[in-house]
Scaffold this motif. Structure first.
Motif, short mmCIF file in Angstrom:
data_model
loop_
_atom_site.label_atom_id
_atom_site.label_comp_id
_atom_site.label_asym_id
_atom_site.label_seq_id
_atom_site.Cartn_x
_atom_site.Cartn_y
_atom_site.Cartn_z
N PHE A 152 -1.89 10.23 1.35
CA PHE A 152 -1.90 9.85 -0.06
C PHE A 152 -2.69 10.83 -0.92
N ARG A 153 -3.10 11.94 -0.32
CA ARG A 153 -3.94 12.89 -1.05
C ARG A 153 -3.24 13.42 -2.29
N ALA A 185 -0.87 12.06 -4.09
CA ALA A 185 -0.77 11.01 -5.10
C ALA A 185 -2.11 10.82 -5.82
N ILE A 186 -3.21 10.91 -5.08
CA ILE A 186 -4.54 10.80 -5.68
C ILE A 186 -4.79 11.97 -6.62
N VAL A 187 -4.43 13.17 -6.18
CA VAL A 187 -4.59 14.36 -7.04
C VAL A 187 -3.79 14.19 -8.33
N GLU A 188 -2.56 13.72 -8.21
CA GLU A 188 -1.72 13.54 -9.41
C GLU A 188 -2.35 12.53 -10.37
N ALA A 189 -2.91 11.47 -9.85
CA ALA A 189 -3.56 10.48 -10.71
C ALA A 189 -4.76 11.09 -11.43
N ILE A 242 0.85 -1.19 0.00
CA ILE A 242 0.00 0.00 0.00
C ILE A 242 0.88 1.24 0.00
N ASP A 243 1.00 1.87 -1.16
CA ASP A 243 1.80 3.08 -1.30
C ASP A 243 1.13 4.00 -2.31
N ASP A 244 1.83 5.07 -2.70
CA ASP A 244 1.25 6.02 -3.66
C ASP A 244 0.82 5.32 -4.94
N GLU A 252 -13.87 14.55 -1.77
CA GLU A 252 -14.09 14.48 -0.33
C GLU A 252 -13.19 13.39 0.25
N ILE A 253 -12.45 13.73 1.28
CA ILE A 253 -11.65 12.75 2.03
C ILE A 253 -12.27 12.62 3.40
N LEU A 254 -12.81 11.44 3.71
CA LEU A 254 -13.57 11.22 4.93
C LEU A 254 -12.91 10.19 5.84
N SER A 255 -11.66 9.83 5.52
CA SER A 255 -10.92 8.86 6.33
C SER A 255 -9.53 9.39 6.59
N LEU A 256 -9.12 9.39 7.85
CA LEU A 256 -7.82 9.93 8.23
C LEU A 256 -6.68 9.26 7.48
N GLY A 257 -6.79 7.97 7.24
CA GLY A 257 -5.71 7.24 6.59
C GLY A 257 -5.41 7.69 5.18
N LEU A 258 -6.37 8.34 4.53
CA LEU A 258 -6.15 8.80 3.15
C LEU A 258 -5.26 10.02 3.07
#
Length: 389
Positions: free
Chosen positions: A131-132, A134-138, A71-73, A122-128
């Motif tokens: 990785f925010r 990396a998600i934006v880049e994708a 589990i990584d970027d 929307e990010i509703l989980s602390l664990g995300l």
């Protein structure tokens, strides 16, 4: 080395396919909130990897059951890519849809909606949070948006230990933004509207309702920015009245009607929809087609009884407003209320209204809002098309 979290002995939904485990199902741990952990059964058998947050009632959120996944970027970017490819395949030329639907896309706590050139997240989980970027880049690589805006001022973020704030994550904020939906132009306030600005889950249900609207007198209670009613007018409704308590939503609905040249067929009223339904239904049947699309009446199991009473009230009043042989399209987005319970509401409302009712169709959320088979709560939207005699 991944930290390990262990389930207490006994049956658990997560072992039957659910994507989460509650705090009370786990042995208490000093693991870092928001960390990625390996979950094991009480006998040490691997269950999966996911986010751990002891501050949340849902303390473990599953990411993968594959013991070999790292589990990584790159893992998160691959999941976002898979979700986007599915929408490209299913939705073809639609310019507004949900890109990522949380647990159903193996990305718990992540919502991404596309409105033309804008993406709203929307990010509703602390664990995300780590990785925010990396998600934006994708998302940028896939969609090349004009902007990506995060809607973060929601109560659940505080429970997760996240700040309540909205912010621009990429590019330029375009709000309001105009989209096309089934031949109607809609202006969406992605920065200040409800949720992420629009209710994309009702896309197909709005079209189906509009197909029934030709030549009819229509009421649209809890109309928000008018999408149901606008499509009905576009498809030939004689007249549509939309009712909502939110003044800003009504103003947006009126503007949507004007920009589509439909204002002569539509009127909008700023009012409590419960009060309007009660007052108008006392006058007897007046409409050929009614639409009830309220917000969720409950977000907890403790309030289900009150929510069921609310649904019964508006449906009883809605039925009384329908002329014999007319149609009532009624929805519930409360995930704590099952399809069976909602049908029972319609049964009881019909009995008290003394109106024979037939359910013609049972519908739900659209293809861009997939459901996780191990999580009945992910089938939250119920939409019934009813004939009222």
């Amino acid at each position: 080395m991944t930290d390990v979290l262990r389930l207490k002995p006994g049956p658990h939904r997560i072992l039957e396919g659910a994507p989460w485990a509650y705090r009370g199902e786990l042995y208490h741990s000093n693991l870092q909130p928001g960390s990625i952990v390996a979950l094991e059964e009480s006998n040490g058998r691997f269950v999966g990897r996911g986010f751990f947050n002891p501050a949340s009632l849902i303390a473990f959120r599953l990411l993968t059951r594959n013991v070999h996944d790292v589990i990584d970027d790159h893992w998160f970017q691959a999941r976002v890519g898979e979700a986007a490819r599915l929408r490209f395949e299913l939705l073809k030329d639609r310019e507004a849809y949900r890109v990522v639907n949380s647990e159903a896309d193996q990305l718990p706590g992540l919502i991404v909606d596309k409105y033309g050139p804008m993406l709203v997240m929307e990010i509703l989980s602390l664990g995300l949070q780590p990785f925010r970027q990396a998600i934006v880049e994708a998302l940028v690589d896939i969609y090349h948006p004009q902007g990506i805006y995060e809607r973060g001022d929601v109560a659940v973020r505080a429970k997760e230990g996240l700040p309540r704030e909205d912010q621009l994550l990429y590019g330029t904020l375009v709000s309001p933004v105009t989209i096309q939906e089934n031949g109607v132009s809609l202006t969406i306030d992605v920065a200040g509207g409800q949720k992420t600005g629009h209710f994309l889950d009702q896309y197909a249900n709005r079209k189906r309702t509009a197909e029934l609207a030709g030549g009819k007198e229509v009421f649209d209670a809890f109309c928000h920015t008018g999408a149901f009613g606008l499509l009905c007018a576009k498809y030939g409704a004689k007249h549509v009245i939309g009712i909502d308590i939110d003044e800003r939503a009504i103003a947006r609905a009126q503007e949507n009607a004007r920009q589509n040249g439909l204002e002569q067929h539509m009127e909008f009223v700023t009012a409590n929809a419960f009060d309007w339904l009660r007052q108008e239904s006392d006058k007897g049947p007046q409409y050929d087609l009614g639409i009830l699309d309220p917000p969720a009446f409950t977000k907890s199991k403790d309030a289900v009884a009150g929510a069921l009473r609310g649904y019964k009230e508006i449906n009883l009043r809605g039925m009384k407003l329908i002329k014999p042989g007319g149609i009532l399209v009624t929805s519930s987005c409360s995930y704590h209320i099952s399809e069976t319970q909602f049908i029972e509401v319609i049964r009881d409302a019909a009995k008290d209204a003394k109106r024979p009712v037939k359910i013609l169709e049972i519908r739900g959320q659209g293809l861009d809002h997939p459901m996780a088979p191990g999580l009945p709560e992910s089938r939250y939207l119920k939409c019934l098309v009813c004939a009222v005699d």
